[in-house]
Write a protein that holds these residues in place. Structure first.
Motif, short mmCIF file in Angstrom:
data_model
loop_
_atom_site.label_atom_id
_atom_site.label_comp_id
_atom_site.label_asym_id
_atom_site.label_seq_id
_atom_site.Cartn_x
_atom_site.Cartn_y
_atom_site.Cartn_z
N GLY A 32 0.79 -1.22 0.00
CA GLY A 32 0.00 0.00 0.00
C GLY A 32 0.83 1.27 0.00
N ARG A 34 0.30 5.92 -1.11
CA ARG A 34 -0.56 6.97 -1.66
C ARG A 34 -0.43 7.08 -3.17
N ARG A 54 -3.96 1.42 -3.30
CA ARG A 54 -3.86 2.83 -2.90
C ARG A 54 -4.45 2.98 -1.51
N VAL A 55 -3.66 3.55 -0.60
CA VAL A 55 -4.13 3.72 0.78
C VAL A 55 -3.47 4.95 1.37
N ASN A 56 -4.19 5.62 2.26
CA ASN A 56 -3.70 6.80 2.96
C ASN A 56 -3.90 6.56 4.45
N ASP A 59 -6.79 8.19 6.24
CA ASP A 59 -8.16 7.82 5.88
C ASP A 59 -8.51 6.52 6.60
N ARG A 61 -11.08 4.62 6.77
CA ARG A 61 -11.77 3.58 6.01
C ARG A 61 -10.79 2.84 5.10
N LEU A 62 -9.96 3.59 4.37
CA LEU A 62 -8.98 2.95 3.49
C LEU A 62 -7.99 2.11 4.29
N ASP A 65 -9.76 -1.09 5.43
CA ASP A 65 -9.93 -2.03 4.31
C ASP A 65 -8.60 -2.68 3.93
N PHE A 66 -7.52 -1.92 4.03
CA PHE A 66 -6.21 -2.48 3.69
C PHE A 66 -5.84 -3.59 4.66
#
Length: 355
Positions: A32, A34, A54-56, A59, A61-62, A65-66
């Motif tokens: 993961g 950005r 893609r993950v931040n 965030d 939620r992201l 989910d990751f």
């Protein structure tokens, strides 16, 4: 199938962690970051062993989910003073173990301050890098009996990113360590040591400058080991970085104002010697202990990249069930002999010896 998530996989530390995890064949990799293009390029180099996401970290939620479906989440993203326990909490809540290539006592304490119930069954390993990490783990190999003294010298020349410069500027106060201090007879002794200027040390290039700094990691090590005195030094190839840090701390103001000076000072060091980093530990046995003084030396051309190797090794230990549940530092839960053996065979280590 085991799934290992690696956050910050496109960075210097993360790229190496992904590469080693793929080589070790520990499971499927979920990488993961950005910038999806950069992450995809890292995954492509593993020849199909990794999938980009893609993950931040900002965030929730992201991030959630990751972490979902991972057996271990490895964090190589920073800066550590901002990340703290954010990723650890998301990983543990998702039922995953956690390995952080950075992090320090502040991150461990933040996670334990309101420990999630899942932490009773999951391992969270912080400081799985070079320093802190190897700097507190490898000296344990020399503690085979009572010691009169343990000396540590860690440093060299390495490029410092803007985020790393911020971390360096913030490493002040008792939670990080005490400048000019030594450990003697079971306690920290402030002002016990002076800087060593223009000295030669095994494993370091030319004459160097060693600044006493009893880190929190080394103080914890001293308290644990049977040792009378401990001295710990950060080694610089020139005075550029110490002067930049001292000027910033004296001036005060926003940390960001002083980042360019620290970055430039690191570049000056690189111009002087080229990139390299050394960990040197020396011991003197206690009177009557009957053992000779010993030395451990490890060298690498890239301190950040080697942190990625350490994180990958720590991940293997966690997956192998050799790390108990709970939050702790890598130096306190990894096997120093096993880690040293793995590092000795890694191409990023140019010298590894115990004398």
């Amino acid at each position: 199938m085991t799934v290992i998530g690696v956050l910050g996989g496109a960075g210097t530390v993360g790229r190496v962690a992904v590469d080693r995890l793929a080589r070790y064949g520990l499971g499927e990799l979920r990488v993961g970051g950005r910038d999806l293009d950069r992450v995809t390029a890292v995954c492509r180099a593993t020849q199909g062993a990794a999938a980009p996401v893609r993950v931040n970290l900002r965030d929730p939620r992201l991030l959630r989910d990751f972490c979902a479906g991972c057996q271990v989440v490895v964090n190589c993203a920073g800066p550590s003073y901002q990340v703290l326990d954010t990723v650890a909490r998301a990983a543990v809540a998702a039922g995953a173990d956690y390995v952080d290539a950075a992090g320090d006592l502040s991150a461990v304490e933040a996670l334990e301050s309101a420990a999630p119930p899942e932490l009773g069954e999951r391992a969270a390993v912080f400081s799985a890098g070079l320093m802190p990490g190897l700097s507190g783990l490898l000296p344990r190999l020399l503690a085979t009996g009572p010691l009169a003294r343990l000396d540590g010298y860690v440093g060299g020349a390495a490029r410092i990113s803007e985020l790393s410069a911020v971390d360096a500027l913030l490493t002040r106060g008792l939670r990080f360590g005490t400048a000019l201090a030594a450990w003697r007879d079971g306690r920290v002794v402030p002002g016990a040591l002076a800087p060593l200027h223009d000295v030669t040390l095994p494993g370091f290039r030319g004459r160097v400058h060693a600044w006493p700094f009893l880190s929190a990691e080394f103080a914890r090590l001293a308290a644990e080991l049977d040792v009378t005195e401990v001295r710990n030094y950060t080694v610089y190839v020139t005075d550029a970085i110490p002067h930049a840090l001292a000027a910033a701390w004296a001036d005060g103001g926003p940390v960001e104002d002083h980042v360019p000076a620290v970055v430039a000072a690191a570049e000056a060091d690189l111009a002087a010697t080229g990139p390299y980093y050394t960990l040197l530990f020396q011991t003197v046995p206690a009177p009557g202990a009957g053992t000779a003084p010993r030395r451990l030396l490890l060298r690498t051309p890239d301190s950040y990249a080697l942190s990625g190797v350490v994180a990958a090794i720590a991940t293997g230990e966690v997956l192998g069930g050799r790390v108990k549940p709970g939050a702790r530092s890598a130096a306190e839960c990894l096997d120093p002999a096993g880690v040293f053996a793995r590092l000795s065979g890694d191409p990023l280590v140019t010298q590894a010896e115990i004398l």
